[in-house]
Design an enzyme around this catalytic site. Structure first.
Site, PDB file in Angstrom:
ATOM      1  N   CYS A 125       0.824  -1.061  -0.081  1.00  0.00           N
ATOM      2  CA  CYS A 125      -0.026  -0.078  -0.033  1.00  0.00           C
ATOM      3  C   CYS A 125       0.722   1.246   0.115  1.00  0.00           C
ATOM      4  O   CYS A 125       0.810   2.256  -1.030  1.00  0.00           O
ATOM      5  CB  CYS A 125      -0.961   0.059   1.210  1.00  0.00           C
ATOM      6  SG  CYS A 125      -2.203  -1.399   1.337  1.00  0.00           S
ATOM      7  N   HIS A 181      -3.089   6.792   3.497  1.00  0.00           N
ATOM      8  CA  HIS A 181      -2.176   6.027   3.984  1.00  0.00           C
ATOM      9  C   HIS A 181      -0.660   6.360   3.579  1.00  0.00           C
ATOM     10  O   HIS A 181       0.454   5.691   3.303  1.00  0.00           O
ATOM     11  CB  HIS A 181      -2.114   4.619   3.341  1.00  0.00           C
ATOM     12  CG  HIS A 181      -1.753   3.359   4.095  1.00  0.00           C
ATOM     13  ND1 HIS A 181      -1.662   2.019   4.002  1.00  0.00           N
ATOM     14  CD2 HIS A 181      -1.006   3.499   5.275  1.00  0.00           C
ATOM     15  CE1 HIS A 181      -1.417   1.305   5.008  1.00  0.00           C
ATOM     16  NE2 HIS A 181      -0.994   2.256   5.801  1.00  0.00           N
TER      17      HIS A 181
END
Length: 684
Positions: A125, A181
């Site tokens: 991610c 993120h």
């Protein structure tokens, strides 16, 4: 072989050294407040191309074959495999026989270009998202791991992010919606990184609890919010956050997943089932605010109170980190209509789908052709969300000057099981990119997310712009997510900082066709003519960075060279990230013929080819390592703070940091925007 081992060792050590910020020519540390974000005046003199709008939809953990338009036929699937191999037919091939669950995304693919050999900047991610927004790989930015719930920092503030450049130089309106993120504290929030507004969650939505059965399709089903019934009830609720032993598996050490509106948490735990609806409405409103004729723009049913207030505050005046809910914090419903904006816009929509857990509106339950599959139903909701964005761009009269890109951050998370093979599966399908040699000849495991096998970082990608990008074209060109920043920059007349080395290239000659061709029909780039049908005209090679930021593999033309291999956890195995092993022998696959990476080139029978490709790969890795020393590499701090202080926490006095959103009521959840998109098909 001895020469290869010695040189490669030096290459990898050099690359690893750059991760600390010690080997770059600058090795810039992260100094909060160093980057000043100042919007350019909308009336300033900018490029004539700066009226182009940019939409980037980044799906989370989507499998290559999850999109119907990217499924292979038999000839493509079995190329390079033995016809009598039972795994050609039996292993992970169910996707070929299922109806597409992405009709709106398929339509977008038909209206634009499909890219079948696009690669993520990383196969996990945070590093993947950093690469796509900076145009630089992890060893340059220092972003080589995921940030956690208690991370104090984020993507180094000295690293220019696309939104900052667009806003500062060209006066773009910018908005981020969905999963960020890249750091959740104040200085690393999207609204501190060039985005005018942020509406979304700080990280993956499994990194926090949710209420009751909402989003409970997860392997451990934890919740720390202690609802009236559920797994926590059996052990009793912890009385405070430090009382971890009392939780006995209830994950009291995990805060509720937070929903941010700019710097402010407006809901915790977030209602996962309604997030995509709310994300979509925010995106549609943002687009419609830029309609060519705002006052007369077509009415788009976004539901009652679709978050129309953009006069949001920007956090504490002194710049300190605070997640506490403001008394005047806007909720789901806004007041009044935003004024039309004359500026071009950049919409970044990193969806929380298709990452586990799976949560969607009830209207999508049973909507897919694979009855009982929550993954397939969630694909349907994702598809409707993308469709609503495409519809909004068209309804706003902006289709011909809006570039829309849809891609995935990396491959599927195999521990959750391929949805095409089992009804209970919550992971995407890798399609033909199976990494069979790892599964059959090495240490087993899976070859999707976390790995540098094709299934981990070859991602389906679509680019569409009617009238400029030719429709219905399939490109097999070797490309990278790092190409997106230079491509967008070239389109809008943006100047990238000359003090940075970018790993990507401008794809304009490829996606816009023979606009500036020579007499031979070739495209001219920098004074040199290339054949746009040449698969390797833009990238003759690519480095594939694995965990810790080291070069694990190199692509050289048709060949993929593994210096080290890894596998992650397979379906229902105990959780594990990728375990890399230095290979005693370099494995080389022809990934043009052997999509499944099943049979490497024999170093004995094909010694000349093997030696030539290996030498080229070592040279590519060495060149990459050398470029790090010449570049302004930066250091990223992955330090975590004390919990719960470092968590994104709305109310530290409440278990799960709970704060309810009083504006989230049934009246505010009209599903019209998704229902319309799901039923609306072009040409019919």
């Amino acid at each position: 072989m001895a020469c290869r081992t010695t040189l490669l060792g030096m290459v990898l050590m050099a690359a690893a050294g750059a991760d600390t910020g010690s080997s770059g020519s600058t090795g810039l540390s992260d100094m909060a407040g160093m980057t000043q974000h100042t919007r350019a005046s909308p009336t300033s003199d900018t490029s004539s191309s700066s009226n182009v709008n940019l939409v980037l939809v980044l799906v989370d953990d989507m499998g290559y074959a999850d999109i119907g338009a990217f499924r292979f036929d038999d000839s493509g699937l079995t190329a390079g495999l033995r016809a009598d191999d039972p795994e050609v037919i039996s292993e992970e091939d169910s996707y070929r026989y299922l109806r597409s669950e992405t009709p709106r995304i398929d339509e977008l693919a038909a209206a634009g270009m499909r890219f079948t050999d696009m690669h993520a900047g990383a196969s996990v991610c945070t590093p993947a998202r950093s690469a796509i927004l900076t145009g630089r790989l992890g060893p340059r930015t220092g972003v080589i791991y995921n940030f956690g719930e208690a991370s104090l920092y984020g993507l180094n503030r000295t690293e220019p992010v696309l939104a900052e450049l667009l806003s500062d130089q060209l006066g773009y309106d910018t908005m981020a919606i969905g999963k960020w993120h890249l750091g959740h504290s104040h200085d690393y929030n999207p609204t501190s990184r060039g985005f005018d507004n942020f509406y979304g969650v700080p990280y993956s939505w499994d990194m926090g609890c949710s209420d009751g059965t909402n989003g409970d399709q997860w392997y451990d089903g934890v919740c720390s919010s202690c609802p009236e019934s559920g797994p926590c009830q059996r052990y009793g609720c912890p009385t405070w956050w430090g009382d971890k032993n009392a939780a006995r598996g209830c994950a009291a050490q995990t805060p509720g997943i937070a929903l941010f509106d700019d710097y402010t948490i407006i809901e915790q735990p977030a209602n996962l089932s309604t997030l995509t609806l709310r994300f979509t409405r925010e995106a549609v409103d943002f687009i419609m605010d830029h309609a060519i004729n705002h006052a007369a723009a077509p009415s788009v049913d976004t539901g009652a109170g679709a978050g129309t207030d953009q006069s949001k505050g920007k956090g504490a005046a002194d710049g300190t980190t605070s997640f506490l809910r403001r008394a005047d914090a806007p909720g789901v419903a806004g007041e009044g209509e935003r004024a039309a904006s004359p500026n071009p816009f950049f919409l970044y929509y990193p969806s929380t789908h298709m990452h586990a857990p799976m949560a969607h509106l009830p209207m999508f339950t049973g909507s897919s052709s694979k009855r009982g599959s929550i993954y397939a139903d969630t694909l349907r909701e994702l598809d409707a969300s993308v469709g609503a964005i495409v519809d909004a761009v068209e309804d706003a009269g902006l289709s011909e000057n809006t570039l829309i890109i849809v891609s995935s951050d990396n491959g599927p998370w195999n521990i959750k099981c391929d949805w095409t093979n089992t009804i209970k599966g919550l992971a995407g399908s890798q399609g033909p990119f199976k990494g069979l040699y790892q599964k059959r000849r090495l240490r087993g495991g899976s070859t999707g997310k976390f790995t540098t096998w094709e299934g981990g970082h070859r991602v389906p990608t679509i680019m569409a712009m009617p009238g400029r990008i030719p429709a219905g074209v399939v490109s097999s060109a070797l490309l990278s997510h790092t190409d997106i920043v230079p491509t967008m920059a070239a389109m809008v007349g943006l100047t990238l900082p000359p003090t940075r080395t970018y790993d990507g290239v401008d794809l304009s000659p490829l996606i816009f066709g023979n606009v500036n061709g020579d007499d031979n029909g070739d495209v001219v780039i920098g004074g040199a003519a290339i054949d746009p049908s040449d698969k390797y005209a833009l990238h003759a090679d690519l480095v594939h960075v694995g965990d810790s930021g080291t070069v694990q593999a190199v692509r050289v033309g048709d060949y993929k060279v593994f210096f080290s291999t890894c596998s992650a956890a397979s379906c229902q195995q105990k959780y594990a990230t990728c375990q890399h092993f230095q290979n005693a022998t370099t494995y080389i696959f022809n990934v043009e013929l052997d999509l499944a990476e099943a049979t490497p080139i024999d170093p004995t029978d094909q010694s000349e080819l093997y030696a030539s490709v290996e030498a080229q790969a070592v040279e590519v890795a060495a060149r990459f390592a050398a470029s790090l020393h010449e570049d302004n590499t930066t250091y990223t701090n992955f330090e975590s703070g004390e919990t719960p202080d470092a968590w994104p926490c709305c109310d530290p006095d409440e278990l799960s940091c709970r704060c309810a959103n009083p504006d989230l009521e049934a009246a505010d959840l009209d599903v019209g925007v998704l229902a319309n998109a799901a039923s609306r098909r072009r040409g019919g």
